[in-house]
Enzyme design. Structure first.
Site: not given
Ligand code: GLA
Ligand code: ZN
Length: 669
Positions: A301, A152
């Site tokens: 995710e 991210e």
């Molecule tokens: C982000 C990150 C993860 C984690 C999630 C928690 O998307 O990529 O590493 O911190 O948030 O919701």
């Protein structure tokens, strides 16, 4: 279409796993539980820099190799993350220039993540070294199917080095200061630059031309950082191993189309956060990501039960998580991975949802994930290689979005909300939509919507005109065609050079304090937030579909929505931002007029998505997004693949339940 990614042979299912948080003798139990949940992939190493390289140039990958091996023995593949979002303490101590600088000029403190300056030469060097070492060790590992770069990307750095690089970027872009001064109208408030070194990194309210140029610089900076990692990996990894990055839906620090151009596969991280799923909006985020490379994507995710980072981290309803996973698959996801496998004892995310708790036992949500695992086992073959096709395209443009963020003019004018105002009527009717870049080809679409396409380039105008000329059906909306590619006002009235195909121009625009009642033969309801006073340019081909009622005096009686018929095509111009209910009727009418039909007629709250297999079979994914029972009538007899039942008339769906259907007789297609 990328060489390395093809719609996959199965829908992958897994979680982010951080074995470095746990002693080795725990790994077998974790992997057994993953296996029992039906998982087929695990995502490893994305923040493990300090474990993999405990000191400069000293590597320890044995543990990782062992985990990959153990996962493989249990039938699971691995996605490896490069750990560059977590530069270790030894690195930032040895090279403080690696640390980013914030807006106030302060160096970002070590101890969180993404604390790096994306342009730091030392950071590029250190990143290349760890990526190369990983690639040397795992590049040809047959169990590593893909790589995720960093995590991210999200920081802007304000250091002197970045400022210098920005100035160099401007020299490359504009060539001369005269050109830059002209494009940015710098005579305004005496902003004229007489040396490149004078140009700042913008903080807060600023010159619109400078702001846009800086956004392009951010994109270029991350793109270069990303390309550096791709180049290193590609020296070692096989052609069919893909490279991705996990993006965040509407997040817009940089242009995601440009970032995705260099990747093989787009992926993203979907969190509901506070509250519950609004599938008519979240579908758009999936469609956006599917549009990054105009192919299937990975949900890298997603939230098991709840998150930890909103003011109120409620749990999703029982069943909602599984429904959401199917929602993603219905919109083109080839994988669903939960974040994260197990709650770590320490670290910043102790309260985040996970499949296994701190004690090492499955949390209640685990059983829901297990159900999804079983589902996917049943339909994996059926869905192999299937894709989504949509008759409608909505054009998305980062630069227009930015331009509005800097000058909303009405606090409630939100580019994404406005786009969703055009998306939801299709989502509610189960009409698939592609969200694609404003510069993409429009071939094959029955209807194209260009919501608030603020920034026009000559190429854009030509493409839209060409589409209409070839009987395309186009919808233009408020605030379209106001700016050029330098974020300066176009010298002609809105919608600029599109006035010709629209047959109207905007005499003036108004941020509304109160709703305005529209009167029209077909459309009755309110405009809110934004209204434009239209003037018809071509009476012979333009029809007024709605006019303003009593408003601020300036709008009263003026045309609000018009349509110009062109051969077999048309161009709508929406000068008014319509409230949801009238918008729904209006877009429903337009879709129908354009010959677009729902995938299936179903009750409110039920979504039907369609994936088409390489052999041409339609697979219908039917999701009850409500807590109550819904009855779906089917116009054909169907095979339901999760239960194995044949359905002659219809199906009863309990709250949040899902059905995966194919017609029993294919000739009915
Ligand atoms: C982000 C990150 C993860 C984690 C999630 C928690 O998307 O990529 O590493 O911190 O948030 O919701
Ligand atoms: Zn910097």
């Amino acid at each position: 279409m990328s060489a390395a990614y093809h719609p996959s042979q199965k829908i992958y299912f897994g979680a982010a796993y951080y074995p470095e948080h746990w002693p080795e003798d725990r790994w077998p139990e974790d992997i057994r539980l993953m296996q029992e949940a039906g998982m087929t992939v695990s995502r490893l190493a994305e923040f493990a820099w300090s474990t993999m390289e405990p000191a400069a140039g000293e590597f320890d990958f044995d543990w990782l190799e062992k985990v990959i091996e153990m996962l493989a023995e249990a039938g699971m593949e691995t996605v490896l993350g490069t750990p560059t979002a977590a530069p270790p303490a030894w690195l930032v101590t040895a090279h403080p220039g690696v640390l980013a600088v914030d807006e106030s000029g302060r160096k970002v403190q070590f101890g969180n993540r993404c604390h790096y300056c994306v342009n730091s030469v030392e950071f590029h060097k250190a990143s290349a070294r760890i990526v190369r070492a990983m690639a040397e060790r795992f590049g040809d590992n047959p169990h590593v199917i893909g790589w995720q770069l960093d995590n991210e990307y999200n920081r802007v750095c304000y250091c002197e080095h970045c400022q210098k690089r920005f100035q160099e970027f401007l020299i490359d872009t504009y060539g001369t200061l005269d050109a830059l001064n002209q494009y940015w109208s710098t005579a305004y408030w005496s902003q004229t630059y007489s040396a490149w070194e004078q140009i700042p990194i913008p903080i807060g309210y600023h010159n619109p031309g400078l702001l846009l140029a800086f956004k392009r610089f951010i994109t270029a900076s991350y793109r270069a950082f990303q390309q550096m990692q791709i180049d290193v990996l590609r020296e070692y990894i096989p052609e069919e191993t893909w490279i991705t990055h996990n993006f965040m839906k509407w997040y817009d620090l940089y242009d995601h189309y440009e970032m995705s151009a260099d990747l093989d596969l787009a992926s993203w991280d979907w969190y509901v956060g506070t509250g519950y799923t609004d599938y008519r909006s979240s579908g758009a985020a999936h469609d956006l990501v599917r549009g990054f490379k105009r192919q299937n994507f990975w949900l890298m995710e997603t939230q098991p039960a709840h998150v930890n980072w909103t003011p109120l981290n409620n749990v999703l309803y029982k069943g909602e998580g599984r429904a959401n996973a199917w929602h993603a698959i219905g919109h083109g996801a080839d994988a669903v991975l939960y974040w994260q496998w197990r709650s770590a004892y320490g670290g910043q995310e102790q309260y985040h949802g996970a499949l296994v708790d701190q004690s090492g036992q499955p949390r209640p949500f685990y059983s829901e994930a297990q159900m999804l695992g079983r589902d996917l086992e049943k339909v994996s073959d059926l869905l192999a290689g299937s894709t989504v096709k949509a008759p409608v395209a909505i054009l998305f443009d980062y630069e227009s979005k930015w331009a509005f963020e800097w000058q909303r003019h009405h606090q409630d004018f939100d580019y994404i909300e406005h786009l969703l105002n055009y998306y939801r009527p299709f989502a509610r009717r189960n009409i698939p939509v592609d969200i694609i870049p404003a510069d993409a080809s429009l071939d094959g679409y029955k209807l194209v919507i260009a919501p608030a396409l603020n920034i026009l380039t000559p190429e854009r105008v030509e493409k839209l005109a060409d589409y209409v000329e070839h009987n395309g059906k186009l919808v233009l909306t408020v605030r379209t065609g106001m700016k050029d590619e330098y974020n300066a006002l176009l010298p002609n009235r809105q919608p600029g050079p599109l006035a010709e195909i629209a047959g109207v121009e905007v005499e003036d625009y108004y941020a509304l304090t109160d709703p305005v009642l529209l009167a029209g033969q077909r459309f009755q309801g309110n405009a809110h937030i934004w209204a434009e006073r239209l003037r018809i340019l071509d009476e012979s081909s333009v029809n007024v579909m709605a006019s303003y009622g009593a408003a601020n005096g300036w709008l009263d009686g003026a045309p609000a929505v018009t349509v110009r018929y062109t051969g077999r095509g048309f161009v709508y111009y929406f000068g008014a931002y319509l409230e949801d209910n009238i918008q729904d009727n209006t877009l429903g009418y337009i879709a129908n007029f354009a010959g677009i039909r729902p995938v299936l007629e179903v009750p409110e709250g039920v979504e039907v998505c369609r994936r088409i297999t390489p052999a041409g079979t339609d697979v219908y994914i039917v999701i009850n997004h409500t807590r109550g029972e819904r009855v779906v009538e089917l116009p054909w007899s169907a095979q339901e693949h999760l239960s194995g039942l044949v359905l002659e008339e219809g199906i009863k769906l309990r709250g949040y339940s899902v059905a995966v259907l194919t017609k029993t007789k294919q000739e009915e297609i």
